[in-house]
Write a protein that holds these residues in place. Structure first.
Motif, short mmCIF file in Angstrom:
data_model
loop_
_atom_site.label_atom_id
_atom_site.label_comp_id
_atom_site.label_asym_id
_atom_site.label_seq_id
_atom_site.Cartn_x
_atom_site.Cartn_y
_atom_site.Cartn_z
N ASP A 107 13.84 52.43 -62.32
CA ASP A 107 14.78 51.57 -61.15
C ASP A 107 14.46 50.41 -61.35
OD1 ASP A 107 12.04 50.73 -61.23
OD2 ASP A 107 11.87 52.19 -59.33
N ARG A 160 19.84 53.96 -66.34
CA ARG A 160 18.66 54.30 -65.07
C ARG A 160 18.81 56.00 -64.88
NH1 ARG A 160 20.20 54.91 -59.54
NH2 ARG A 160 18.66 54.32 -58.59
N ALA A 190 12.94 49.06 -65.22
CA ALA A 190 13.67 48.41 -66.71
C ALA A 190 13.41 47.49 -67.04
CB ALA A 190 15.60 48.53 -65.77
N ARG A 194 23.08 50.82 -67.90
CA ARG A 194 23.53 48.96 -66.77
C ARG A 194 23.21 48.35 -67.61
NH1 ARG A 194 22.06 49.34 -61.13
NH2 ARG A 194 22.86 51.17 -60.19
#
Length: 1016
Positions: free
Chosen positions: A974, A944, A978, A925
């Motif tokens: 999640d 993730r 993060a 991500r």
């Protein structure tokens, strides 16, 4: 002079007093006038006329020894002013004339046999001798009272001017050179007549005469060989009014009232007329020395040597007379560069003889009834200082009674004294010769005389061995180590006490030797100045105190020391100065070792004795202290005994120069009552003393192991009761408050001093407690009610907290212990986190101490739990804080985790697991730009991993170290995970919640959130 010489010879030949009239007569017609010289004595006769007319054929050959003229050339001097002299006497007259002589010569030259004469006259340019042909003339009667008159018609105006100048210069020298003349009268038109007589009233004259042997006159002229007698005279001006120039500063010194000029008389030798032999002496020498044909220079030879030897002997005799009459003969001695050969030869003879003549006045007076009261010394027997003080009258007077033969050495004659053979001593040598044991007032005079010289470094060095009389009767050499007391302190210490303390090295200057400011010299030379306090702090008194238990008479030593203490604490009017009492007890801790009698008559150190009825008597262990002898209390009073270390209560003492790495110094401090100092050094400073940087041992200052400018409280371990009063009394004094509150500095660190450490670990208070009425947590033990009366700074130093926020570094360990001792259910997590934060902030500077056995930490559910210290782990960082499976957790900022674990001797969480990461399926991500702006240095992407596990345990996020220089990797289940991982990776853990909002928001919301966070 030549006319006067003829007059003197005439008087001597007739045996009558010589009188000379010199008269300048004006010419009524306006011409230059005449000069008349009339004299008494033998009239002119045929032989005299022949002598006048025949050059170098004196008519005085074979005359008596008093006749001066010898060469037959003196009368020719009149030709300087005249060409036609006339001599008239009671027996007739004779005239000489250059013009008449020239006429006869020209007449003869014109004759048949005058060719040769004409040639000679032409060669001479027509000039003929004026004194070869006498002419008859009618005798003119001499002035009344005179037998002969010489009339000199003056040639011209220049001749008159010369005659006038010669008459004006006529002075006493004429009478001194011609002793047959008793009187000279000088008459000049328009001026009052001058009469010179009684010359020896104005001049001190010493004459000598003798005869040359044939060998001495060998080779001299017939006239000299036929008249072997010689004469000499020295003439020294008696007053400045003598006619003619006088001898300058020499005369001004030798003869009071004399004015400064040059040498006496013409400054040349007179033989008897002035010669060209320079002799610029303070006395005039007239001597019949052999002269050359021009009568200007002395001819060397045996005759000259004989007269010079006699002149030197006579001059020394003259100087002896001057000295005997109270004058300064030394300044009349010639020295320096001679003016010529004769001057050099004569002064060498004089100086050689002067060394054995009694010329120098001793500084010491002569015995009563002897001469002028001055003791005159031969230079060979005299002593003079060299350099500073050589002519200081006060210093010389002070040295004279002990330094025989001492004379002054003014700078102007310093070299002369050495040339005369005077023994020269430097100031140091002179002082070394002084005997000891003299009366104090003699030393006082010497000290006062030396004081002006003490501003010079070389002079102070010379005085390093100065004899100093002491109060105990001894004399020491050198001022260093001597104490100069003021009057009050001197009265407190008598000679007997000074003698007793002298055995321990005490040196007290005798008050009589240092009175009136004389003691300032000793201070400049290194003595200690002051009153009783100077005595009290003298190393010798400390030695006496230390040695008092083993002294032959301990009571006498105690009385001597207590007398000094009493003087030190007694103020104006005899009242006790309580500040001085406190100062003595505080700043002179050695007094605590003074051996005094207790109530049973047994000796004990002052620090082991208490004053009856005091707090110390009530609070201290009676098995360790005893009451002081009541007789001592009656004799000296409680204040003196308190100043000497007898206890009325606990007092703080200063600590200076204590090396905590030196067991002997630590033991000595313990013996002086500093409680448990060895244990304190080990527990509080052991980590630094044992493992500190190289070079710290023995070093002074905050970075070394030597304690400076610190305070301690002795005898804390002896207190059995009355703690409120004991601590209240300490806190009420500046020194006591400093001992309780001021930290000690060692090896660059500051930690509590021994008093606060002892009171918190072994004293009446818990190591940490809560004050009544404060907001400190209830799980802390309460402080005694009396602690509230202590000053706030003292309460804080002793761990009495009004609020948890007041806690300092020294409270961190005790707070951990207090939490472990309390019911965990009563200890809020917030309090634990504050305590752990305090611990973490100072973990690197706190002493390790003994590792705790029990700690309160957080269980897996985040609740406080009491656990064995070995089970507890310190979370390395927020990642490891998720691992509740490794044991009860202690949470601190990541940067302090290792230091806290080391301090508590527990494991880090990472010590108990491998930290192996299992991500399962993953998805990269991107990190939004707004997050990168808030967290500089965070990775550009996060991974993730919904199935994230570490060592098989589910975690919300994990940060893996980067393989290279790039950012660490963040893995999370999640968005909240993060956010936490990114904050850890960037080292900005407090921003994790803001990062979570940025990750979850839309672009507009992110911009707003970022604007809110960035300014902070």
């Amino acid at each position: 002079m030549e006319l006067a010489q003829n007059s003197a010879d005439a008087a001597a030949a007739a045996g009558v007093p010589g009188r000379l009239l010199l008269r300048l007569v004006d010419d009524p017609a306006g011409g230059p006038g005449r000069l008349l010289a009339a004299n008494t004595g033998a009239p002119l006769d045929a032989a005299g006329v022949q002598g006048l007319a025949t050059l170098r054929a004196s008519a005085k050959r074979g005359a008596g020894s008093d006749v001066v003229g010898r060469f037959g050339v003196g009368f020719s001097a009149v030709l300087a002013v005249t060409d036609a002299p006339v001599v008239s006497s009671t027996t007739g007259a004779v005239r000489f004339s250059r013009d008449a002589t020239a006429g006869l010569v020209r007449e003869a030259a014109a004759g048949p046999r005058g060719a040769g004469l004409r040639a000679e006259l032409e060669r001479r340019g027509g000039h003929v001798p004026a004194l070869r042909l006498p002419f008859a003339v009618a005798a003119a009667a001499p002035p009344d009272g005179y037998d002969t008159v010489v009339e000199l018609p003056l040639r011209d105006a220049a001749a008159r001017d010369l005659a006038h100048r010669l008459l004006a210069a006529t002075d006493d020298v004429l009478l001194l050179a011609l002793p047959a003349l008793d009187e000279v009268v000088v008459e000049v038109p328009g001026e009052p007549a001058r009469v010179l007589r009684d010359v020896e009233e104005r001049w001190r004259v010493l004459r000598r005469s003798g005869r040359h042997g044939p060998a001495a006159l060998a080779g001299r002229g017939v006239e000299e060989r036929e008249r072997p007698a010689w004469h000499l005279a020295w003439a020294l001006p008696r007053t400045p009014s003598s006619t003619g120039p006088l001898p300058g500063d020499l005369l001004a010194t030798a003869l009071p009232g004399a004015s400064p000029t040059a040498a006496a008389g013409p400054g040349v030798l007179c033989a008897p007329t002035p010669t060209d032999e320079d002799l610029p002496w303070p006395a005039l020498l007239v001597a019949t020395l052999p002269l050359g044909p021009d009568r200007r220079r002395v001819v060397p030879g045996p005759a000259a040597d004989a007269v010079l030897d006699a002149a030197a002997e006579a001059y020394c005799d003259l100087l002896v007379e001057v000295a005997a009459d109270g004058g300064d003969a030394l300044v009349l001695l010639p020295h320096g560069v001679p003016a010529g050969r004769l001057d050099a030869e004569l002064r060498e003879r004089v100086l050689r003889r002067a060394g054995e003549a009694p010329l120098l006045p001793a500084v010491e007076a002569a015995p009563d009834g002897e001469g002028t009261g001055r003791l005159l010394l031969r230079p060979a027997s005299a002593v003079a200082l060299r350099g500073a003080g050589a002519d200081d009258a006060r210093l010389l007077a002070a040295l004279a009674p002990s330094l025989a033969g001492l004379v002054a050495a003014p700078r102007a004659v310093d070299r002369l004294l050495t040339d005369l053979g005077v023994l020269r001593l430097g100031l140091a040598d002179a002082l070394e010769l002084l005997p000891g044991g003299g009366p104090p007032d003699t030393a006082r005079e010497l000290f006062a005389a030396l004081l002006p010289l003490s501003g010079d470094g070389a002079s102070r060095e010379a005085m390093s061995g100065l004899p100093v009389p002491l109060l105990d009767g001894r004399t020491v050499h050198g001022a260093r180590g001597v104490v100069v007391l003021d009057a009050a302190a001197a009265e407190a210490l008598d000679a007997e006490a000074a003698g007793l303390l002298a055995g321990y090295g005490l040196r007290v200057a005798h008050p009589g030797a240092v009175a009136g400011g004389a003691g300032e010299l000793l201070v400049r030379l290194g003595a200690r100045e002051g009153g009783a306090w100077a005595l009290l702090t003298d190393p010798a008194l400390a030695a006496a105190v230390t040695g008092s238990p083993d002294a032959d008479d301990p009571d006498a030593v105690a009385d001597a020391v207590l007398a000094v203490v009493e003087a030190a604490v007694t103020g104006a009017g005899g009242a006790v100065d309580e500040d001085a009492v406190a100062r003595a007890a505080r700043d002179v801790p050695v007094l605590r070792d003074l051996a005094l009698r207790d109530a049973d008559g047994e000796p004990a150190p002052a620090s082991a004795l208490v004053l009856p009825g005091t707090l110390a008597a009530a609070a201290l262990d009676p098995r360790a202290v005893g009451e002081v002898d009541p007789d001592l209390v009656a004799a000296w009073g409680p204040a003196v005994l308190r100043a000497a270390g007898v206890l009325a209560g606990l007092v703080a003492v200063p600590v200076h120069g204590l090396d905590l790495t030196d067991p002997q110094e630590v033991d000595d401090a313990v013996e002086r009552g500093v409680t448990a100092l060895a244990e304190y050094a080990e527990e509080v400073w052991g980590d630094l003393l044992d493992e500190g940087p190289d070079g710290l041992e023995g070093a002074r200052g905050p970075a070394g192991t030597v304690v400076e400018d610190a305070w301690a409280v002795p005898d804390l371990d002896l207190v059995e009761s009355r703690w409120p009063d004991v601590l209240g009394g300490l806190a009420a004094t500046p020194a006591g408050a400093a001992a309780l509150t001021r930290p000690w500095a060692v090896a660059g660190r500051q930690r509590p001093g021994p008093a606060a450490w002892w009171l918190r670990t072994r004293g009446p208070l818990p190591a940490v407690s809560r004050s009544a009425g404060g907001t400190a947590p209830g799980w802390l033990p309460p402080a005694p009610d009396w602690a509230g009366a202590l000053p706030a700074a003292v309460r804080a130093a002793l761990g009495v907290l009004a609020d948890l926020a007041c806690a300092g570094p020294a409270d961190a360990g005790p707070l951990l212990d207090a939490a472990a001792a309390a019911d965990p259910a009563r200890v809020p997590v917030a309090d634990l986190l504050r305590v752990w934060a305090l611990l973490a902030a100072h973990a690197g500077e706190l002493p390790p101490g003994a590792p705790p056995e029990v700690l309160v930490a957080l269980d897996p559910a985040g609740r406080p739990v009491r656990a064995a210290a070995g089970d507890v782990v310190v979370a390395d960082d927020p990642c490891w804080a998720q691992r509740s499976d490794l044991g009860p957790r202690l949470l601190v900022p990541a940067r302090h985790a290792a230091a806290v674990a080391d301090l508590l001797d527990v494991d880090l969480a990472s010590d108990r697991a491998d930290g192996e990461v299992d991500t399962g399926p993953v998805q990269d991500r991107p990190v939004p730009a707004e997050v990168s702006a808030l967290l500089p240095g965070c990775p550009p992407v996060w991974v993730r991993a919904p199935g994230l596990r570490v060592d098989g345990r589910a975690v919300g996020f994990w940060v893996e170290p980067a393989d290279g220089p790039g950012p660490a990797g963040v893995v999370a289940r999640d968005l909240p995970g993060a956010a936490a991982g990114l904050a850890v990776a960037a080292g900005r853990w407090p921003l994790r919640r803001a990062v979570a909002e940025l990750l979850a928001g839309d672009p507009d919301a992110r911009a707003r959130l970022l604007a809110e966070e960035l300014p902070g």
